[in-house]
Design a protein around this motif. Structure first.
Motif, PDB file in Angstrom:
ATOM      1  N   MET A 183      27.602  31.752  20.377  1.00  0.00           N
ATOM      2  CA  MET A 183      28.711  32.376  21.094  1.00  0.00           C
ATOM      3  C   MET A 183      28.207  33.418  22.084  1.00  0.00           C
ATOM      4  O   MET A 183      28.689  33.490  23.220  1.00  0.00           O
ATOM      5  N   GLN A 184      27.241  34.230  21.685  1.00  0.00           N
ATOM      6  CA  GLN A 184      26.734  35.273  22.581  1.00  0.00           C
ATOM      7  C   GLN A 184      26.047  34.673  23.801  1.00  0.00           C
ATOM      8  O   GLN A 184      26.257  35.136  24.934  1.00  0.00           O
ATOM      9  N   ILE A 185      25.228  33.652  23.583  1.00  0.00           N
ATOM     10  CA  ILE A 185      24.511  33.042  24.701  1.00  0.00           C
ATOM     11  C   ILE A 185      25.488  32.376  25.660  1.00  0.00           C
ATOM     12  O   ILE A 185      25.405  32.567  26.887  1.00  0.00           O
ATOM     13  N   LEU A 186      26.440  31.621  25.130  1.00  0.00           N
ATOM     14  CA  LEU A 186      27.394  30.931  26.003  1.00  0.00           C
ATOM     15  C   LEU A 186      28.270  31.925  26.751  1.00  0.00           C
ATOM     16  O   LEU A 186      28.522  31.758  27.952  1.00  0.00           O
ATOM     17  N   ASP A 187      28.757  32.956  26.065  1.00  0.00           N
ATOM     18  CA  ASP A 187      29.615  33.945  26.721  1.00  0.00           C
ATOM     19  C   ASP A 187      28.888  34.609  27.888  1.00  0.00           C
ATOM     20  O   ASP A 187      29.435  34.761  28.982  1.00  0.00           O
ATOM     21  N   ARG A 188      27.640  35.020  27.660  1.00  0.00           N
ATOM     22  CA  ARG A 188      26.901  35.753  28.697  1.00  0.00           C
ATOM     23  C   ARG A 188      26.537  34.832  29.874  1.00  0.00           C
ATOM     24  O   ARG A 188      26.724  35.191  31.041  1.00  0.00           O
ATOM     25  N   LEU A 189      26.017  33.639  29.570  1.00  0.00           N
ATOM     26  CA  LEU A 189      25.563  32.764  30.645  1.00  0.00           C
ATOM     27  C   LEU A 189      26.727  32.152  31.415  1.00  0.00           C
ATOM     28  O   LEU A 189      26.697  32.066  32.648  1.00  0.00           O
ATOM     29  N   PHE A 190      27.765  31.723  30.701  1.00  0.00           N
ATOM     30  CA  PHE A 190      28.926  31.175  31.399  1.00  0.00           C
ATOM     31  C   PHE A 190      29.637  32.266  32.184  1.00  0.00           C
ATOM     32  O   PHE A 190      30.163  32.023  33.274  1.00  0.00           O
ATOM     33  N   GLY A 191      29.659  33.475  31.641  1.00  0.00           N
ATOM     34  CA  GLY A 191      30.268  34.587  32.366  1.00  0.00           C
ATOM     35  C   GLY A 191      29.522  34.896  33.647  1.00  0.00           C
ATOM     36  O   GLY A 191      30.133  35.144  34.693  1.00  0.00           O
ATOM     37  N   ALA A 192      28.186  34.875  33.587  1.00  0.00           N
ATOM     38  CA  ALA A 192      27.374  35.137  34.774  1.00  0.00           C
ATOM     39  C   ALA A 192      27.594  34.045  35.819  1.00  0.00           C
ATOM     40  O   ALA A 192      27.687  34.326  37.026  1.00  0.00           O
ATOM     41  N   TYR A 193      27.707  32.795  35.382  1.00  0.00           N
ATOM     42  CA  TYR A 193      27.939  31.681  36.311  1.00  0.00           C
ATOM     43  C   TYR A 193      29.302  31.823  36.972  1.00  0.00           C
ATOM     44  O   TYR A 193      29.444  31.602  38.187  1.00  0.00           O
ATOM     45  N   THR A 194      30.309  32.223  36.187  1.00  0.00           N
ATOM     46  CA  THR A 194      31.659  32.395  36.720  1.00  0.00           C
ATOM     47  C   THR A 194      31.688  33.439  37.834  1.00  0.00           C
ATOM     48  O   THR A 194      32.297  33.229  38.883  1.00  0.00           O
ATOM     49  N   VAL A 195      31.015  34.554  37.620  1.00  0.00           N
ATOM     50  CA  VAL A 195      30.983  35.616  38.630  1.00  0.00           C
ATOM     51  C   VAL A 195      30.174  35.177  39.844  1.00  0.00           C
ATOM     52  O   VAL A 195      30.602  35.363  40.999  1.00  0.00           O
ATOM     53  N   ARG A 196      29.012  34.582  39.600  1.00  0.00           N
ATOM     54  CA  ARG A 196      28.126  34.192  40.703  1.00  0.00           C
ATOM     55  C   ARG A 196      28.766  33.150  41.615  1.00  0.00           C
ATOM     56  O   ARG A 196      28.606  33.193  42.841  1.00  0.00           O
ATOM     57  N   GLU A 197      29.534  32.227  41.039  1.00  0.00           N
ATOM     58  CA  GLU A 197      30.143  31.151  41.818  1.00  0.00           C
ATOM     59  C   GLU A 197      31.553  31.495  42.303  1.00  0.00           C
ATOM     60  O   GLU A 197      32.225  30.655  42.897  1.00  0.00           O
ATOM     61  N   GLY A 198      32.006  32.727  42.041  1.00  0.00           N
ATOM     62  CA  GLY A 198      33.330  33.141  42.497  1.00  0.00           C
ATOM     63  C   GLY A 198      34.462  32.382  41.836  1.00  0.00           C
ATOM     64  O   GLY A 198      35.438  32.001  42.499  1.00  0.00           O
ATOM     65  N   LEU A 199      34.365  32.181  40.517  1.00  0.00           N
ATOM     66  CA  LEU A 199      35.350  31.379  39.799  1.00  0.00           C
ATOM     67  C   LEU A 199      36.373  32.229  39.047  1.00  0.00           C
ATOM     68  O   LEU A 199      37.131  31.698  38.226  1.00  0.00           O
ATOM     69  N   THR A 200      36.398  33.517  39.303  1.00  0.00           N
ATOM     70  CA  THR A 200      37.329  34.389  38.589  1.00  0.00           C
ATOM     71  C   THR A 200      38.771  34.049  38.961  1.00  0.00           C
ATOM     72  O   THR A 200      39.063  33.641  40.083  1.00  0.00           O
ATOM     73  N   ALA A 201      39.666  34.212  38.007  1.00  0.00           N
ATOM     74  CA  ALA A 201      41.076  33.873  38.213  1.00  0.00           C
ATOM     75  C   ALA A 201      41.754  34.889  39.116  1.00  0.00           C
ATOM     76  O   ALA A 201      41.517  36.098  39.003  1.00  0.00           O
ATOM     77  N   THR A 202      42.609  34.409  40.015  1.00  0.00           N
ATOM     78  CA  THR A 202      43.375  35.298  40.883  1.00  0.00           C
ATOM     79  C   THR A 202      44.706  35.622  40.218  1.00  0.00           C
ATOM     80  O   THR A 202      45.155  34.927  39.289  1.00  0.00           O
ATOM     81  N   SER A 203      45.366  36.672  40.692  1.00  0.00           N
ATOM     82  CA  SER A 203      46.671  37.037  40.146  1.00  0.00           C
ATOM     83  C   SER A 203      47.682  35.929  40.374  1.00  0.00           C
ATOM     84  O   SER A 203      48.558  35.683  39.525  1.00  0.00           O
ATOM     85  N   GLU A 204      47.581  35.226  41.506  1.00  0.00           N
ATOM     86  CA  GLU A 204      48.495  34.114  41.791  1.00  0.00           C
ATOM     87  C   GLU A 204      48.288  32.971  40.803  1.00  0.00           C
ATOM     88  O   GLU A 204      49.262  32.355  40.336  1.00  0.00           O
ATOM     89  N   GLU A 205      47.038  32.677  40.474  1.00  0.00           N
ATOM     90  CA  GLU A 205      46.752  31.610  39.513  1.00  0.00           C
ATOM     91  C   GLU A 205      47.242  31.987  38.119  1.00  0.00           C
ATOM     92  O   GLU A 205      47.782  31.144  37.391  1.00  0.00           O
ATOM     93  N   ILE A 206      47.062  33.236  37.742  1.00  0.00           N
ATOM     94  CA  ILE A 206      47.536  33.688  36.433  1.00  0.00           C
ATOM     95  C   ILE A 206      49.048  33.559  36.348  1.00  0.00           C
ATOM     96  O   ILE A 206      49.596  33.083  35.343  1.00  0.00           O
ATOM     97  N   GLN A 207      49.745  33.982  37.401  1.00  0.00           N
ATOM     98  CA  GLN A 207      51.200  33.885  37.417  1.00  0.00           C
ATOM     99  C   GLN A 207      51.650  32.431  37.341  1.00  0.00           C
ATOM    100  O   GLN A 207      52.579  32.090  36.600  1.00  0.00           O
ATOM    101  N   ALA A 208      50.988  31.547  38.090  1.00  0.00           N
ATOM    102  CA  ALA A 208      51.340  30.129  38.076  1.00  0.00           C
ATOM    103  C   ALA A 208      51.116  29.525  36.695  1.00  0.00           C
ATOM    104  O   ALA A 208      51.936  28.726  36.209  1.00  0.00           O
ATOM    105  N   TYR A 209      50.022  29.909  36.045  1.00  0.00           N
ATOM    106  CA  TYR A 209      49.735  29.396  34.704  1.00  0.00           C
ATOM    107  C   TYR A 209      50.794  29.838  33.709  1.00  0.00           C
ATOM    108  O   TYR A 209      51.287  29.039  32.904  1.00  0.00           O
ATOM    109  N   LEU A 210      51.169  31.126  33.744  1.00  0.00           N
ATOM    110  CA  LEU A 210      52.160  31.644  32.802  1.00  0.00           C
ATOM    111  C   LEU A 210      53.530  31.009  33.039  1.00  0.00           C
ATOM    112  O   LEU A 210      54.259  30.717  32.083  1.00  0.00           O
TER     113      LEU A 210
END
Length: 314
Positions: free
Chosen positions: A163-190
């Motif tokens: 869990m620690q390895i996946l959380d850290r590495l996948f988190g780093a990939y998400t930030v590096r590739e600009g994959l963070t969720a936008t407020s519009e996407e969060i609203q659409a999902y909810l």
């Protein structure tokens, strides 16, 4: 209520209110604890059959690892002043533990913790919600079994290492590739989730009606946190599948590009982002990605279309 409990609550409460805003309190760094009891405000006391099945580890990088009977959780902790303590949202497995388990009660305490004291060698956490006190006894620090981005991973639990390895590495990939969720996407999902619940449950679905403003704000925050996690994991899966391709497996929270996960992690291990000091932990880590017998795969003709459109955009 007994006098020792009254005094302990007073100490915990005053500590949280009066402690100045110092830098991170290092007292709990690299310590590990097992549950003694949970004492609620009405003086009901809950004790585990096996204390070693309920533990919390405070890592020096401010991450926290929690074992809760048959479940595992990762999160963060902060102690900005003496005896102040809070935990961030926990990412947890959702296994149904056997009858008599304290799993749900134990995990539910952490989001409400606000302060702590060390007394007679034991750790006492106090919660904001109902004044519960969670008591722990100390455990020896586990051995270093792996390295992750320069940090030591100490545990006796292979699942926590993964869990620690996946959380850290996948988190780093998400930030590096600009994959963070936008407020519009969060609203659409909810909104999509609410429509689905309304169709499936009708008037039986839960609402915010009857909750205080503070409770409503807490629920909204939790919903947004959940939505952000789902969206960012889907974006991660889409990006990794696009980059590496391969087979896709069925999972409870949506399809996973298993081969893409494996290839990405292999490149990060070769680059030195993580390594294992204990071969048994390395074998346990890679089993999920290399043992085909534990997975159910999408047909190849379906795999290529799974990540073309986000579920909340259908």
């Amino acid at each position: 209520m007994t006098r020792p409990r009254i005094l302990l609550l007073a100490v915990l409460g005053l500590s949280a209110q009066l402690a100045p805003a110092f830098a991170q309190d290092p007292t709990l760094n690299d310590t590990r604890w097992q549950l003694v009891s949970i004492q609620s405000m009405d003086d009901n006391t809950y004790t585990p059959d096996d204390p070693s099945g309920y533990t919390v580890t405070f890592n020096a990088d401010q991450s926290a690892n929690i074992v809760s009977d048959c479940n595992r959780a990762n999160g963060s902790w902060a102690s900005p002043g003496p005896r102040q303590l809070t935990f961030g949202p926990l990412a947890s497995t959702k296994v149904l533990c056997p009858p008599g388990s304290l799993d749900e009660r134990f995990r539910a305490q952490f989001e409400w913790v606000r302060s702590y004291v060390l007394r007679d060698g034991n750790l006492h956490l106090a919660t904001l919600a109902d004044g519960a006190i969670i008591e722990f006894s100390p455990l020896e620090a586990p051995p270093v079994v792996a390295k992750l981005m320069g940090d030591d991973l100490r545990t006796t639990d292979p699942e926590l290492v993964q869990m620690q390895i996946l959380d850290r590495l996948f988190g780093a990939y998400t930030v590096r590739e600009g994959l963070t969720a936008t407020s519009e996407e969060i609203q659409a999902y909810l909104e999509d989730m609410d429509r689905t619940l309304a169709e499936e449950l009708g008037e039986e679905r839960e609402t915010l009606e009857g909750l205080t403003e503070e409770e409503q704000a807490e629920v909204r925050s939790m919903r947004e946190f959940m939505a952000r996690g789902v969206i960012e994991r889907w974006k991660l899966n889409q990006a990794l599948y696009t980059e590496y391709g391969g087979r896709v497996i069925f999972q409870q929270f949506g399809p996973e590009p298993l081969d893409a996960y494996s290839e990405y992690l292999e490149t990060r291990q070769e680059a030195g982002d993580f390594s294992f000091l204990d071969p048994a932990f390395e074998t346990a880590f890679w089993r999920y990605f290399r043992d085909e017998s534990i997975h159910q795969f999408y047909p190849p003709e379906e795999a290529g279309t799974i990540f073309t459109t986000a579920p909340w955009e259908d």
